[in-house]
Motif scaffolding. Structure first.
Motif, short mmCIF file in Angstrom:
data_model
loop_
_atom_site.label_atom_id
_atom_site.label_comp_id
_atom_site.label_asym_id
_atom_site.label_seq_id
_atom_site.Cartn_x
_atom_site.Cartn_y
_atom_site.Cartn_z
N GLU A 180 16.64 12.04 56.61
CA GLU A 180 16.84 10.77 57.05
C GLU A 180 18.16 10.52 57.49
OE1 GLU A 180 15.31 7.43 58.78
OE2 GLU A 180 13.99 8.70 57.65
N PRO A 181 18.58 10.48 58.70
CA PRO A 181 19.82 10.47 59.17
C PRO A 181 20.34 8.87 58.92
CG PRO A 181 18.55 10.36 61.21
CD PRO A 181 17.66 10.57 59.83
N ASP A 182 21.73 8.69 58.91
CA ASP A 182 22.45 7.50 58.58
C ASP A 182 22.73 6.87 60.09
OD1 ASP A 182 23.69 5.23 57.91
OD2 ASP A 182 25.60 6.17 57.51
N THR A 183 21.63 6.64 60.94
CA THR A 183 21.71 6.19 62.27
C THR A 183 20.98 4.92 62.46
OG1 THR A 183 19.70 7.94 62.96
CG2 THR A 183 22.30 8.90 63.29
N TYR A 184 20.99 4.52 63.82
CA TYR A 184 20.19 3.25 64.02
C TYR A 184 18.64 3.72 63.92
CZ TYR A 184 24.92 1.13 64.34
OH TYR A 184 26.26 0.92 64.11
N ALA A 185 18.48 4.73 64.16
CA ALA A 185 16.78 4.90 64.21
C ALA A 185 16.76 6.53 63.94
CB ALA A 185 16.23 4.81 65.60
N ASN A 186 15.51 7.12 63.66
CA ASN A 186 15.33 8.47 63.76
C ASN A 186 14.19 8.89 64.72
OD1 ASN A 186 14.94 11.08 62.87
ND2 ASN A 186 14.44 10.56 61.00
N VAL A 187 14.78 8.81 66.21
CA VAL A 187 13.87 9.18 67.16
C VAL A 187 13.39 10.46 67.18
CG1 VAL A 187 14.02 9.47 69.78
CG2 VAL A 187 15.05 7.21 68.69
N ALA A 188 14.16 11.59 66.54
CA ALA A 188 13.84 12.77 66.56
C ALA A 188 12.15 13.04 65.57
CB ALA A 188 14.55 13.77 65.92
N LYS A 189 12.16 12.29 64.81
CA LYS A 189 11.18 12.11 63.73
C LYS A 189 9.99 11.52 64.47
CE LYS A 189 8.98 12.95 59.60
NZ LYS A 189 7.72 12.42 59.67
N VAL A 190 10.37 10.42 64.94
CA VAL A 190 9.24 9.73 65.74
C VAL A 190 8.32 10.59 67.07
CG1 VAL A 190 8.84 7.68 67.32
CG2 VAL A 190 10.25 7.41 65.40
N ALA A 191 9.29 11.45 67.61
CA ALA A 191 9.05 12.22 68.59
C ALA A 191 8.20 13.29 68.15
CB ALA A 191 10.29 12.46 69.55
N PHE A 192 8.76 13.96 67.07
CA PHE A 192 8.01 15.07 66.48
C PHE A 192 6.77 14.47 66.04
CE2 PHE A 192 7.03 17.54 62.57
CZ PHE A 192 7.01 18.63 63.11
N ASP A 193 6.74 13.57 65.35
CA ASP A 193 5.15 13.19 64.81
C ASP A 193 4.23 12.64 66.00
OD1 ASP A 193 6.07 13.19 62.38
OD2 ASP A 193 6.31 11.08 61.85
N ALA A 194 4.65 12.09 67.04
CA ALA A 194 4.09 11.93 68.26
C ALA A 194 3.42 13.28 68.79
CB ALA A 194 4.76 11.17 69.15
N LEU A 195 4.27 14.21 68.84
CA LEU A 195 3.82 15.43 69.44
C LEU A 195 2.93 16.18 68.66
CD1 LEU A 195 7.38 16.72 70.76
CD2 LEU A 195 5.41 15.83 72.23
N VAL A 196 3.13 16.26 67.38
CA VAL A 196 1.87 16.72 66.49
C VAL A 196 0.58 16.30 66.58
CG1 VAL A 196 1.65 17.10 63.97
CG2 VAL A 196 3.71 17.69 64.77
N GLU A 197 0.65 14.90 66.78
CA GLU A 197 -0.74 14.07 66.87
C GLU A 197 -1.16 14.64 68.31
OE1 GLU A 197 -2.52 9.59 66.69
OE2 GLU A 197 -0.33 10.04 66.02
N CYS A 198 -0.39 14.67 69.31
CA CYS A 198 -0.76 14.87 70.61
C CYS A 198 -1.40 16.41 70.54
CB CYS A 198 0.30 14.87 71.50
SG CYS A 198 -0.05 15.24 73.37
N ALA A 199 -0.83 17.11 69.93
CA ALA A 199 -1.25 18.88 69.90
C ALA A 199 -2.69 18.53 69.05
CB ALA A 199 -0.11 19.60 69.17
N SER A 200 -2.73 17.97 68.18
CA SER A 200 -3.86 17.67 67.40
C SER A 200 -5.15 17.19 68.34
CB SER A 200 -3.96 16.88 66.27
OG SER A 200 -4.85 16.62 65.55
N ASP A 201 -4.82 16.14 69.30
CA ASP A 201 -5.79 15.61 69.89
C ASP A 201 -6.32 16.75 71.14
OD1 ASP A 201 -5.97 13.34 68.71
OD2 ASP A 201 -4.85 12.31 70.05
N ILE A 202 -5.24 17.54 71.48
CA ILE A 202 -5.57 18.58 72.55
C ILE A 202 -6.35 19.53 71.89
CG2 ILE A 202 -4.81 20.49 73.83
CD1 ILE A 202 -2.22 18.86 74.45
N ARG A 203 -6.18 20.08 70.69
CA ARG A 203 -6.98 21.21 70.12
C ARG A 203 -8.32 20.61 69.63
NH1 ARG A 203 -3.49 25.18 69.41
NH2 ARG A 203 -1.26 24.60 68.72
#
Length: 273
Positions: A241-264
């Motif tokens: 959890e970075p000391d930043t104003y958001a954690n876009v990397a984690k949001v993007a990663f979770d979204a891509l994992v979910e997208c991959a799951s829907d494809i499979r």
């Protein structure tokens, strides 16, 4: 409250902010979408930094970036910036080759990418180039201090430069550099790793805005921050959890994992007709 679009930032309006005690905001962006967001968020300057090769393309050192590469980025960012001033870094080379080369590079940046300011790293050693570019009618935004292109001179690996402050005993040297750049025609200064002692001395010594990124603070006339750093874009932030104003990397990663799951799972993909 006015509902009209904010007025376009100009060099005189940027300089007037210093006189009024108002802080300037500079965001570093490297693509069209982020440039639009930075501009809409109220940036006074949107900067195309020479560390794009390191931060987005995985290059090992910012000295590798070429003029052709940085111009591709600058053109994309220019399309996304409407209100802010667009600043673009010189890659390593044109400034060091002399005033004629520096003017040629600056003109190319203006003609091909429509830049408003050219940022020259290590320009205090080349005041004649600053003068020449200024005579050509192009505003110059020099960078000095402990920077990606000057870190070797100070015996510091650029990767370790974040958080390193210019030593307090160098205050006279840094003030002299700032004054030299102002006399050469600089419209603003980027003081990297200024620190809380040397930074205020430089701000007080010159009449033009002094902004800074790494090693800067509220003692400067403004701050410079990479958009990717501010929003937590780095892939390494997935596991922390970075000391930043958001954690876009984690949001993007979770979204891509979910997208991959829907494809499979042969499910409908969100946002796709």
């Amino acid at each position: 409250m006015s509902t009209g679009a904010p007025s376009k930032v100009s060099v005189p309006s940027l300089q007037a902010m210093k006189a009024a005690g108002e802080k300037s905001v500079c965001f570093v962006a490297w693509d069209y979408q982020m440039a639009q967001l930075a501009d809409r968020a109220g940036a006074d300057i949107v900067s195309v930094g020479d560390t794009v090769g390191v931060n987005l393309w995985g290059q090992p050192h910012p000295l590798e970036i070429t003029m052709d590469e940085i111009l591709v980025v600058a053109k994309a960012v220019r399309r996304g910036v409407r209100r802010a001033l667009l600043s673009v870094d010189f890659p390593f080379g044109p400034l060091q080759e002399g005033p004629a080369s520096a003017v040629t590079a600056a003109i190319r940046m203006v003609k091909e990418a429509g830049v408003d300011l050219v940022k020259l790293d290590g320009a205090s050693d080349h005041p004649e180039a600053v003068e020449a570019i200024t005579r050509a009618g192009i505003p110059v935004f020099p960078q000095f201090g402990i920077t990606p292109q000057t870190s070797l001179k100070y015996g510091i690996d650029y990767q370790a430069a974040e958080g390193v402050h210019v030593p307090d005993e160098m205050v006279d040297e840094m003030v002299a550099e700032a004054k030299r750049l102002e006399s050469a025609g600089a419209v603003a200064l980027n003081f990297t790793n200024s620190g809380p002692v040397v930074g205020p001395a430089v701000v007080e010594a010159v009449g033009i805005p002094v902004l800074g990124g790494f090693g800067g603070g509220p003692w400067l006339d403004g701050r410079i921050r990479m958009v990717t750093a501010a929003i937590g874009y780095s892939a390494g932030n997935v596991d922390k959890e970075p000391d930043t104003y958001a954690n876009v990397a984690k949001v993007a990663f979770d979204a891509l994992v979910e997208c991959a799951s829907d494809i499979r799972g042969a499910r409908k993909l969100r946002g796709q007709k």
